[in-house]
Design an enzyme around this catalytic site. Sequence first.
Site, PDB file in Angstrom:
ATOM      1  N   ARG A   1     -26.812  26.691  11.136  1.00  0.00           N
ATOM      2  CA  ARG A   1     -27.454  26.058   9.983  1.00  0.00           C
ATOM      3  C   ARG A   1     -28.950  26.379   9.897  1.00  0.00           C
ATOM      4  NH1 ARG A   1     -24.688  20.380  11.523  1.00  0.00           N
ATOM      5  NH2 ARG A   1     -24.697  21.472  13.516  1.00  0.00           N
TER       6      ARG A   1
ATOM      7  N   GLN B   1     -22.365  29.315  29.241  1.00  0.00           N
ATOM      8  CA  GLN B   1     -21.158  28.995  28.478  1.00  0.00           C
ATOM      9  C   GLN B   1     -20.904  30.220  27.585  1.00  0.00           C
ATOM     10  OE1 GLN B   1     -21.489  26.202  25.267  1.00  0.00           O
ATOM     11  NE2 GLN B   1     -19.349  25.563  25.393  1.00  0.00           N
TER      12      GLN B   1
HETATM   13  C1  UD1 Z   1     -23.579  16.410  17.980  1.00  0.00           C
HETATM   14  C2  UD1 Z   1     -22.592  15.297  18.316  1.00  0.00           C
HETATM   15  C3  UD1 Z   1     -22.741  14.166  17.313  1.00  0.00           C
HETATM   16  C4  UD1 Z   1     -24.162  13.661  17.351  1.00  0.00           C
HETATM   17  C5  UD1 Z   1     -25.157  14.796  17.136  1.00  0.00           C
HETATM   18  C6  UD1 Z   1     -26.555  14.291  17.398  1.00  0.00           C
HETATM   19  C7  UD1 Z   1     -20.630  16.343  19.370  1.00  0.00           C
HETATM   20  C8  UD1 Z   1     -19.253  16.822  19.160  1.00  0.00           C
HETATM   21  N1  UD1 Z   1     -21.232  15.815  18.302  1.00  0.00           N
HETATM   22  O1  UD1 Z   1     -23.230  16.950  16.727  1.00  0.00           O
HETATM   23  O2  UD1 Z   1     -21.861  13.094  17.601  1.00  0.00           O
HETATM   24  O3  UD1 Z   1     -24.352  12.656  16.357  1.00  0.00           O
HETATM   25  O4  UD1 Z   1     -24.897  15.877  18.039  1.00  0.00           O
HETATM   26  O5  UD1 Z   1     -27.499  15.308  17.299  1.00  0.00           O
HETATM   27  O6  UD1 Z   1     -21.143  16.429  20.475  1.00  0.00           O
HETATM   28  N2  UD1 Z   1     -23.789  23.249  22.104  1.00  0.00           N
HETATM   29  C9  UD1 Z   1     -23.447  24.012  23.211  1.00  0.00           C
HETATM   30  N3  UD1 Z   1     -22.195  24.564  23.267  1.00  0.00           N
HETATM   31  C10 UD1 Z   1     -21.280  24.401  22.293  1.00  0.00           C
HETATM   32  C11 UD1 Z   1     -21.642  23.609  21.171  1.00  0.00           C
HETATM   33  C12 UD1 Z   1     -22.900  23.047  21.096  1.00  0.00           C
HETATM   34  O7  UD1 Z   1     -24.255  24.180  24.120  1.00  0.00           O
HETATM   35  O8  UD1 Z   1     -20.178  24.943  22.449  1.00  0.00           O
HETATM   36  C13 UD1 Z   1     -25.127  22.650  22.064  1.00  0.00           C
HETATM   37  C14 UD1 Z   1     -25.976  23.119  20.906  1.00  0.00           C
HETATM   38  O9  UD1 Z   1     -26.807  24.218  21.312  1.00  0.00           O
HETATM   39  C15 UD1 Z   1     -26.814  21.899  20.580  1.00  0.00           C
HETATM   40  C16 UD1 Z   1     -25.968  20.736  21.021  1.00  0.00           C
HETATM   41  O10 UD1 Z   1     -24.976  21.249  21.896  1.00  0.00           O
HETATM   42  O11 UD1 Z   1     -28.033  21.881  21.323  1.00  0.00           O
HETATM   43  C17 UD1 Z   1     -25.286  20.020  19.847  1.00  0.00           C
HETATM   44  O12 UD1 Z   1     -24.511  20.908  19.089  1.00  0.00           O
HETATM   45  P1  UD1 Z   1     -24.444  20.762  17.512  1.00  0.00           P
HETATM   46  O13 UD1 Z   1     -23.508  21.771  16.997  1.00  0.00           O
HETATM   47  O14 UD1 Z   1     -25.806  20.710  16.935  1.00  0.00           O
HETATM   48  O15 UD1 Z   1     -23.760  19.304  17.355  1.00  0.00           O
HETATM   49  P2  UD1 Z   1     -23.880  18.305  16.133  1.00  0.00           P
HETATM   50  O16 UD1 Z   1     -22.996  18.779  15.045  1.00  0.00           O
HETATM   51  O17 UD1 Z   1     -25.278  18.074  15.809  1.00  0.00           O
HETATM   52 CA    CA Z   2     -27.232  18.929  16.433  1.00  0.00          CA
END
Ligand code: UD1
Ligand code: CA
Length: 451
Positions: free
Chosen positions: A15, A73
Amino acid sequence: MTIASIILAAGQGTRMRSKLPKVLHPVAGKPMVWHAIRAVSQLADLPPVIVVGFGAEAVKQSLKAERVDFALQAEQLGTGHAVASARPNLEGKANLVLVTYADMPLLRGESLKDLMALHQQSSSPVTMTSYFGEEARGFGRVVRDSHGHVAQIVEQADATPEQLAIREYNVSAYCFDADWLWGALENIPISAKGEYYLTDLIGLAVAEGHQVNSMVLEDPLEAIGLNNRVHLAAADKVMRQRINEKWMLAGVTIINPDATYIEAGVTIGQDTVIQPNTHLRGTTMIGEDCEIGPDTTVIDSVVGDRAHLIASMIEQAEISNDVTMGPFCHLRKGAILKEGVHLGNFAEVKDSSLGAGTKMGHFSYIGNAVIGKNVNIGAGTITCNYDGEKKNPTEIGDDVFLGSDTMLVAPVKIGDRSITGAGAVVTRDVPQDTLVMGVPAKEKRKLEKSD
Ligand code: UD1
Ligand code: CA
């Protein structure tokens, strides 16, 4: 008891629409993951484990000065999967594991301490963090049962219309009992999106009969998660306000905080006044009783006490006490101004030092030069330091008077107390106590010591 921490930073952040991994986008001059590290480092006993994936090398490179560990990861299969990637780093080494996300740079260490304290009062293997607010920003909703106890977290994409109306949001800062966490991660079901959500662990703990507590943030601004560049600007603004307030409470006057940009790595001494539209960046250190700005940018530079810097650009320079400068000066890499130097307008200095009390009032360029004390650099003086191939040095002694429009054709040296006439083009070394004039400059006479 040993406290460990995991910071998730493997996502691309689609995004953001950027070539740069999301977690490297700067907030107040530092990558957002840097802020997340600062927060957990206030209470974790072990170096935080940063889970990297998208742009892993770039993220590691940007954190090479930090005390952190990394887990890879390789495929981004969700936040639960990301935490599992850090299991080999931590299993058997910690009793409690804090988990935060790198895209929440405003979350404070104090709030994580509150989370930890709440966890230690509870018998649940997990404690979460939430906040109440009007703006959902795509956050997961905290679903509570009829007793008001946490039941589960539902992601926005999976929420029913009733759940979407919930105004309590999941922040994504958790404290886990380590032994429980490693086992529970294996029980996360795959989501409709094909991901393993860390948030499902809340529902799992409840299903096991635990009462999960949530630490509710008093200041919802801490929860600004950064998913796009609108959020980035909002977070940057909040971070700048925090930084400005910190310096004002420490004794710095900021005339207009809304128009002052101080990055996280900067320090400022007491009773310094910052005028509007001033940018203090990188590793800049400003002394006491200075007046900086208006319209001044200082990057990676050191400024002593009582300096006055007006409408100027200063990069990788060293400025001693009582220096006055501007408007419209440019100090570039390696510029060193000793005590009491005065630069007027349109002065440029690069890779050069100007001795104590030296004055350069108008329209000059000094490059690759060492200039002594109490030298008068007349209007329009220029070091002709570049011969088309290389940069050549200029050396000027103490108490030299350079007449207006002197051209110093480097390499060249001028001895102590010598004088150049207006318009002199100095192509050969001038001994001390000598007056030279003309094009090319020739010796006119020896000067009496008392001249
Ligand atoms: C996530 C939460 C949501 C919360 C929000 C708050 C989950 C499923 N959802 O959603 O409940 O309200 O954060 O900000 O956790 N990341 C990894 N590996 C992955 C996926 C993500 O390291 O496979 C990391 C991303 O780099 C990021 C963080 O995890 O720093 C969150 O990922 P993002 O996709 O932004 O989650 P949200 O949709 O914001
Ligand atoms: Ca997020």
